[in-house]
Design a protein around this motif. Structure first.
Motif, mmCIF file in Angstrom:
data_model
loop_
_atom_site.group_PDB
_atom_site.id
_atom_site.type_symbol
_atom_site.label_atom_id
_atom_site.label_comp_id
_atom_site.label_asym_id
_atom_site.label_seq_id
_atom_site.Cartn_x
_atom_site.Cartn_y
_atom_site.Cartn_z
ATOM 1 N N GLU A 124 28.001 42.641 41.102
ATOM 2 C CA GLU A 124 28.537 42.730 42.477
ATOM 3 C C GLU A 124 28.798 41.325 43.042
ATOM 4 O OE1 GLU A 124 25.527 45.925 43.798
ATOM 5 O OE2 GLU A 124 26.843 45.697 45.518
ATOM 6 N N ILE A 125 27.818 40.446 42.836
ATOM 7 C CA ILE A 125 27.984 39.079 43.377
ATOM 8 C C ILE A 125 29.178 38.401 42.699
ATOM 9 C CG2 ILE A 125 26.912 36.796 43.670
ATOM 10 C CD1 ILE A 125 24.161 38.205 43.544
ATOM 11 N N ASN A 126 29.270 38.578 41.367
ATOM 12 C CA ASN A 126 30.354 37.910 40.640
ATOM 13 C C ASN A 126 31.724 38.518 40.944
ATOM 14 O OD1 ASN A 126 29.578 35.625 38.746
ATOM 15 N ND2 ASN A 126 27.924 37.089 38.395
ATOM 16 N N SER A 127 31.734 39.728 41.464
ATOM 17 C CA SER A 127 33.042 40.293 41.834
ATOM 18 C C SER A 127 33.534 39.688 43.155
ATOM 19 C CB SER A 127 32.958 41.821 41.930
ATOM 20 O OG SER A 127 32.199 42.169 43.072
ATOM 21 N N ILE A 128 32.616 39.088 43.918
ATOM 22 C CA ILE A 128 32.992 38.474 45.198
ATOM 23 C C ILE A 128 33.149 36.959 45.057
ATOM 24 C CG2 ILE A 128 32.160 38.032 47.575
ATOM 25 C CD1 ILE A 128 30.659 40.778 47.299
ATOM 26 N N VAL A 129 32.204 36.370 44.334
ATOM 27 C CA VAL A 129 32.166 34.904 44.232
ATOM 28 C C VAL A 129 32.899 34.476 42.968
ATOM 29 C CG1 VAL A 129 30.616 32.928 43.970
ATOM 30 C CG2 VAL A 129 29.915 34.868 45.388
ATOM 31 N N LYS A 130 33.824 33.562 43.105
ATOM 32 C CA LYS A 130 34.567 33.130 41.915
ATOM 33 C C LYS A 130 34.107 31.752 41.435
ATOM 34 C CE LYS A 130 36.596 36.938 41.698
ATOM 35 N NZ LYS A 130 35.876 37.879 40.844
ATOM 36 N N GLN A 131 32.947 31.340 41.916
ATOM 37 C CA GLN A 131 32.383 30.051 41.468
ATOM 38 C C GLN A 131 31.207 30.330 40.551
ATOM 39 O OE1 GLN A 131 31.523 29.219 45.504
ATOM 40 N NE2 GLN A 131 32.896 27.457 45.572
ATOM 41 N N LYS A 132 30.751 29.248 39.885
ATOM 42 C CA LYS A 132 29.655 29.432 38.920
ATOM 43 C C LYS A 132 28.327 29.686 39.629
ATOM 44 C CE LYS A 132 27.961 27.589 34.647
ATOM 45 N NZ LYS A 132 27.807 26.444 33.814
#
Ligand code: 13P
Ligand code: SF4
Length: 375
Positions: A124-132
């Motif tokens: 879920e977090i990675n679907s929103i955040v496009k940074q490492k």
């Protein structure tokens, strides 16, 4: 035992039921007999009767280092909780076997974060955040989470090296996803002066953990909503009560304590750090200690010329650590003496492969930086 100091809070702290002397004598004899094959590691929260048999005692970090270092003994007997024994199995050599006195000795804090739930939130977090994002797991976690972290470029940390591991992570990513202990993660971030508004909590059973997309995008630290029920019982009022009674008192607390307790403590750190700080203080010093009662009792025994009080009126005991007893240790040794291995802790090979990466990473990053302070 028996000096008046420990009853200053008004309540006599619990005492362990003493083991039969015959049990202790049998352990000594078998330990000698099996000494070529076994090494016993013990955590500071274990009872006096049990920890006296540890060849090495320590905090979680020291014990994982020792499990990695002592490659010559076939059996590592781990007097501690499950995640510690699992870590020893991950980090030790293939021919070594890790045994725990009671397989039921778990850590309720570790159980707060289960792999499927962590993976779901990670996605879920990675679907929103496009940074490492760098995942960090407290060593008080199940082996499959250490593996998850190893696979995803993160590290394990302990209470003695969390600060250093955060530095390492922040050099590599824009955000840290930390589990399972919100207090260790939050206290570490606050000690680094990370703005409170950039530290968010991913609450259980709430859409996006109860955060807006904007809050997630702005976050530097995302905390899992777990805690240690033993350390959570220490309260700000405990600190205030002792400070009022003893104006010269120094308060030292484990970083699993809540934010208010840590903010109002003079010092904070791992169990190893707590022992060291009290050891370094002059006779006549007065200490209020926010950690598990077995260690507080032991410190009182070790330093009769210092006044050492638990922060809590009742003394907070870790019930799961106390599942390990001399009787259960004896059972293991008797079985080993008869060629039988019981209570072996085995981490499966697939999990081990990546968990080893994250544990070794922690050991390498924290070389030369043990027992760092939070305040
Ligand atoms: P330490 O690594 O500081 O010994 O802490 C382990 C633990 O479980 C504290 O509750
Ligand atoms: Fe787990 Fe808390 Fe016990 Fe430590 S004191 S082993 S964190 S339950």
């Amino acid at each position: 035992m028996g000096n008046a100091t420990k009853y200053e809070n008004g309540v006599e702290p619990f005492k362990d039921i003493k083991s039969d002397i015959k049990v202790l004598e049998k352990i000594s004899k078998l330990k000698d007999k099996l000494s070529d094959k076994i090494i016993i590691l013990g955590h500071h929260y274990e009872s006096d009767d049990l920890i006296q048999f540890a060849d090495i005692r320590g905090d979680s970090f020291k014990l994982s280092q020792e499990a990695a270092k002592n490659k010559d003994k076939e059996f590592i007997i781990f007097c501690g909780v499950n995640f510690m024994a699992e870590s020893a199995d991950i980090i030790s050599s293939d021919f070594q076997k890790v045994i725990i006195p009671d397989v039921e000795a778990g850590c309720p804090l570790a159980d707060f974060a289960l792999l499927p739930n962590v993976e779901k939130v990670w996605n879920e977090i990675n679907s929103i955040v496009k940074q490492k994002i760098i995942p960090i797991t407290y060593i008080n976690s199940l082996a499959n989470l250490k593996s998850f972290v190893g696979k995803n470029g993160g590290s394990v940390c302990t209470s003695s090296n969390a600060s250093k591991i955060f530095d390492w992570a922040m050099e590599r990513g824009k955000k840290i996803f930390f589990f399972p202990d919100k207090y260790l993660g939050g206290n570490t971030a606050l000690a680094k002066k990370i703005d409170k508004k950039n530290i968010i909590l991913w609450k259980r059973n709430k859409k996006l953990g109860g955060n807006s997309k904007e809050e997630i995008l702005n976050a530097k630290i995302i905390l899992w909503d777990g805690y240690c029920s033993v350390h959570k019982r220490f309260k700000l009022e405990d600190v205030q009560r002792l400070r009022k009674k003893y104006p010269k008192i120094k308060i030292i607390s484990h970083p699993e304590c809540n934010f208010e307790v840590i903010k109002n403590s003079d010092e904070s750190g791992s169990t190893g750090h707590i022992i060291q700080a009290i050891d370094n203080s002059p006779d006549g010093s007065i200490w209020g200690v926010g950690t598990e009662q077995h260690l507080v009792n032991r410190l009182q025994e070790m330093y009769p010329k210092k006044k050492i009080l638990s922060l809590s009126k009742n003394g907070n005991q870790c019930v799961t650590m106390s599942k390990n007893t001399p009787e259960k240790l004896l059972n293991i040794l008797e079985n080993l003496n008869n060629g039988k291995i019981i209570n072996q802790v085995i981490v499966n090979d697939e999990v081990k492969k990546y968990a080893k990466i994250s544990l070794e990473r922690m050991i390498n990053i924290s070389a030369n930086s043990v027992n760092r302070r939070f305040k």
